[in-house]
Design an enzyme around this catalytic site. Sequence first.
Site, PDB file in Angstrom:
ATOM      1  N   GLU A  42       0.844  -1.189   0.000  1.00 48.03           N
ATOM      2  CA  GLU A  42       0.000   0.000   0.000  1.00 48.03           C
ATOM      3  C   GLU A  42       0.885   1.246   0.000  1.00 48.03           C
ATOM      4  OE1 GLU A  42      -3.864   1.569   2.556  1.00 48.03           O
ATOM      5  OE2 GLU A  42      -2.231   0.576   3.632  1.00 48.03           O
ATOM      6  N   LYS A 116     -10.078   0.357  -2.300  1.00 44.43           N
ATOM      7  CA  LYS A 116     -10.114   0.023  -0.875  1.00 44.43           C
ATOM      8  C   LYS A 116     -11.455   0.417  -0.265  1.00 44.43           C
ATOM      9  CE  LYS A 116      -7.464   0.824   3.393  1.00 44.43           C
ATOM     10  NZ  LYS A 116      -6.309   1.565   3.976  1.00 44.43           N
ATOM     11  N   CYS A 161      -4.883  -3.627   3.203  1.00 43.69           N
ATOM     12  CA  CYS A 161      -4.564  -3.207   4.568  1.00 43.69           C
ATOM     13  C   CYS A 161      -5.717  -3.388   5.561  1.00 43.69           C
ATOM     14  CB  CYS A 161      -4.064  -1.770   4.546  1.00 43.69           C
ATOM     15  SG  CYS A 161      -3.112  -1.301   6.032  1.00 43.69           S
TER      16      CYS A 161
END
Length: 277
Positions: A42, A116, A161
Site C-alpha cells: 500500500e 479500498k 490493509c
Amino acid sequence: MNPIIAALQMNSGDDVARNLATAARLVGQAAEQGVSLAILPENFAFMGARERDKLAHAEADGAGPIQDALAQAAQRHRIWLVAGTVPLALADDPGRVAAACLVYDASGARAARYDKIHLFDVEVAGSGGAERYRESASIAPGRWNPVVVATPAGRLGLSVCYDLRFPELYRALAEREVDLLSVPAAFTARTGEAHWELLLRARAVENQCHVIAPGQFGGHPGGRSTWGHSMVVGPWGEVLACQAQGDAVVAAEVDRARATELRASFPVLRHRHLGAH
C-alpha cells in the site's frame, strides 16, 4: 512446476521518483527469481507527512507517471504485478481520491482494479492518543465489489490493509473460488506487532487460500512508523516466507496440489451452516 509468488517490501517516502525506482528494482529482482506474480505494498509510490499530501499526486484513471511505470515494469519483466494502492482522481469528489489497487498482466495491460473499501479512521489503542488516523478525509471508500482476477499463479482476490480486519470480504472472495488473497498494507508498528501475523494466518486458514501480504516498513515522513514483516502464508496457516525489515522480495512457491488436497480432505467451506433467516 509450481508458480512462485512474492510480496515486495518497501519503505516509501514523499519522493515519488525514488519510490518508483525502488519498486522497479524489486520487480526486476522478483523476475530474476522466477516470480510470476508480485505484489507491491500500500502507498508504494508515495507516503507523505499528512494524509492529504497524496492529493497532489492523484492521477486520472488509466494515465499518469505512476500507472505508466507499473505497466512498463510488468511488460519489461514479463510478470504479473499488483500495485498496492495508487491515488486515482474522482470526478465527483475532487477533495478525495480512490485508493486503487491495480493489477497488470505480463504484457503491461491492466487486468483489474479494486478500490479500498474499509478506511482507517481510528485512534490506535495504547498510543495515548498520539496515533490518530482519518483516511476518509482524503480517500473515498470503494463500493462493495469483491474483485477476483485470474493470474498464472491462480485466481487472486484483492484487498488492502485495513480490509484485513473484515472477514466477510474474504469469505465473499472465497465464494468466488479464489486460490490466493493479496493484502498490500502499511500497518502501523503498534497494530502490526499485535495483529498482523495473527490476522493474515486466520484469513488463510478460514478460506484455505495462500495469502500474499507486502508491507511498508520503518519510519516515514510525519513520524509514522510501519511494521514490515511482509509474508506469504499457506492455506494451512503456515508462514512460508517472511522478512521483518528492509527492502525485500519475499517469495514462496504455490503448491497447487497440496491446496487442492487440503480443500478435498478438510472441506471447511462446504461445511458452513448459515442458519435460517
